[in-house]
Design an enzyme around this catalytic site. Structure first.
Site, PDB file in Angstrom:
ATOM      1  N   GLU A   1       0.809  -1.219   0.000  1.00 52.88           N
ATOM      2  CA  GLU A   1       0.000   0.000   0.000  1.00 52.88           C
ATOM      3  C   GLU A   1       0.848   1.278   0.000  1.00 52.88           C
ATOM      4  O   GLU A   1       0.481   2.254  -0.649  1.00 52.88           O
ATOM      5  CB  GLU A   1      -0.963  -0.007   1.190  1.00 52.88           C
TER       6      GLU A   1
ATOM      7  N   LYS B   1     -13.673  -0.958  -4.276  1.00 53.76           N
ATOM      8  CA  LYS B   1     -14.818  -0.812  -3.363  1.00 53.76           C
ATOM      9  C   LYS B   1     -15.971  -0.086  -4.066  1.00 53.76           C
ATOM     10  O   LYS B   1     -17.134  -0.455  -3.916  1.00 53.76           O
ATOM     11  CB  LYS B   1     -14.404  -0.024  -2.111  1.00 53.76           C
TER      12      LYS B   1
ATOM     13  N   HIS C   1       9.746 -26.280   4.239  1.00 54.42           N
ATOM     14  CA  HIS C   1       9.223 -27.525   3.677  1.00 54.42           C
ATOM     15  C   HIS C   1       8.649 -27.318   2.285  1.00 54.42           C
ATOM     16  O   HIS C   1       8.016 -28.218   1.737  1.00 54.42           O
ATOM     17  CB  HIS C   1       8.168 -28.105   4.625  1.00 54.42           C
TER      18      HIS C   1
HETATM   19  C1  F6R Z   1      -6.136   1.532   3.693  1.00 50.62           C
HETATM   20  C2  F6R Z   1      -6.079   0.201   4.270  1.00 50.62           C
HETATM   21  C3  F6R Z   1      -7.072  -0.831   3.821  1.00 50.62           C
HETATM   22  C4  F6R Z   1      -8.352  -0.764   4.677  1.00 50.62           C
HETATM   23  C5  F6R Z   1      -9.358  -1.850   4.252  1.00 50.62           C
HETATM   24  C6  F6R Z   1     -10.592  -1.899   5.131  1.00 50.62           C
HETATM   25  O1  F6R Z   1      -5.228   2.393   4.348  1.00 50.62           O
HETATM   26  O2  F6R Z   1      -5.226  -0.090   5.040  1.00 50.62           O
HETATM   27  O3  F6R Z   1      -6.470  -2.097   3.939  1.00 50.62           O
HETATM   28  O4  F6R Z   1      -8.029  -0.940   6.024  1.00 50.62           O
HETATM   29  O5  F6R Z   1      -9.743  -1.628   2.920  1.00 50.62           O
HETATM   30  O6  F6R Z   1     -11.171  -0.644   5.306  1.00 50.62           O
HETATM   31  P1  F6R Z   1     -11.535  -0.160   6.784  1.00 50.62           P
HETATM   32  O7  F6R Z   1     -10.261  -0.202   7.544  1.00 50.62           O
HETATM   33  O8  F6R Z   1     -12.060   1.223   6.628  1.00 50.62           O
HETATM   34  O9  F6R Z   1     -12.541  -1.120   7.291  1.00 50.62           O
END
Ligand code: F6R
Length: 367
Positions: A243, A352, A259
């Protein structure tokens, strides 16, 4: 676009150079870890929740940066965890979840669909629910259902709220009878981290461990190995390389990798540039320490480098957090060396959004 080696080899990792790439100051959030820990402690203490008894233990349901707190809390508690603590990173809860289980639903945004599904599932099963979030649908539902919410500070990328998510998971473990009070250890660890920030931060030496590792890794695919306490941290390193530095990175654990994965390094140079990183700890089993040494030797020809990284500190809380801080800084420096702003995660946002609009589901694919 990644800078070429000749452009970046001599690049200093000083505050000015970093600021030129790190437009949203992810560095500030990373080196703020000690302060976040203290604030997180204050926040959970202010919530003033009274303990309850969950003989079935604790499930921490969350994704990505919000899930890591559960796994790190589990590592910090080690043998002091008196009941199962399990990090669940999917739409559902483990089959053994019952009304005797506490489910901590962790979502920084409060809008992550997998975590919201777990929240609903936990309610349907009659499990005790707690939420940790900065708002969104999760906060709304919890308020309506009378489910306690552990607050987190706003304005972060979820992955930068690691202190808040970890302290919340430790608090949930304490509240449901799965772990002891950890406030004193967290305070001591925060002081310890202040020193490490001086050593590894942007103002630290150009040949600090953090900057040296970033220079060694930013042009390879890091393959990060952990064992026991360091396994969830290896996963944190991987996700932070993904990220922050926008690089592929992978993780595995010892002794299992001896292994299988160890054979895969044979042909690695024909496929790409891969670097091996081993996260070690003072408490690592002596035979695993031997395995690390042997594995480094045996895969050496297949890797662009093999690196051994030692946790720092006395308590498990200090040692876990020392490696979290180091990995976060290494990934940030790798981002700078690659000329890539560490904060945005556009692909996650697109994914998303497309799922929410229904444009990414099965059967909607253009051939
Ligand atoms: C972004 C990050 C992502 C979010 C994940 C879930 O910085 O680390 O991995 O954590 O998409 O979103 P949340 O944390 O808002 O539930």
């Amino acid at each position: 676009m990644a800078a070429s080696p000749s452009e970046t080899t001599d690049l200093r990792l000083d505050p000015e150079t970093i600021a030129a790439v790190d437009a949203s100051d992810m560095l500030g959030d990373i080196v703020g870890l000690p302060e976040h820990l203290r604030d997180a402690l204050w926040k959970v203490e202010s919530a003033n929740l009274q303990p309850w008894d969950s003989p079935g233990g604790l499930v921490v349901a969350g994704m990505g940066g919000s899930a890591v707190g559960g796994a790190l809390a589990r590592a910090m508690l080690g043998d002091h965890a008196s009941r199962p603590i399990f990090a669940s990173r999917t739409y559902g809860l483990p089959a053994w979840t019952t009304p005797d289980t506490t489910v901590l639903c962790a979502s920084y945004s409060g809008d992550t669909e997998e975590t919201l599904a777990c929240y609903e599932a936990a309610g349907a099963l009659g499990a005790t629910r707690v939420a940790v979030t900065s708002g969104g649908k999760l906060a709304e539902l919890a308020r309506a259902d009378g489910v306690p919410v552990l607050p987190v500070a706003g304005g972060f990328q979820p992955r930068a709220a690691v202190a808040y998510m970890t302290v919340a998971a430790l608090e949930a473990a304490r509240l449901c009878g799965a772990g002891p009070r950890m406030g004193a250890e967290i305070d001591v660890a925060a002081d310890h981290l202040e020193q490490l920030v001086v050593e590894w931060g942007a103002e630290g030496a150009e040949d600090s461990e953090a900057k040296t590792l970033a220079r060694a890794l930013y042009e390879s695919v890091p393959v990060i190995a952990g064992a026991g306490l360091t396994s969830p941290i290896a996963y944190r390193w991987k996700t932070q390389f993904n990220e922050n530095a926008k690089m592929p990175a992978f993780t595995h654990e010892l002794p299992e990798l001896c292994h299988n994965e160890v054979v895969g390094w044979n042909d690695a140079p024909a496929l790409g540039r891969f670097a091996a990183v081993f996260l070690d700890d003072s408490d690592t089993h002596p035979r695993i320490k031997e395995r690390i040494a042997l594995t480094r030797e045996l895969i050496g020809d297949g890797a662009t480098g093999t690196h051994l990284v030692q946790s720092r500190g006395n308590t498990a809380v200090e040692r876990v957090l020392s490696l979290v801080l180091l990995g976060d800084l290494v990934s940030l420096y790798a981002a700078v060396l690659r000329g890539s702003d560490p904060t945005p995660v556009d692909v996650i946002d697109t994914l998303k959004r497309r799922l929410a609009s229904g444009s990414g589901g099965p059967g909607r694919h253009q051939p």
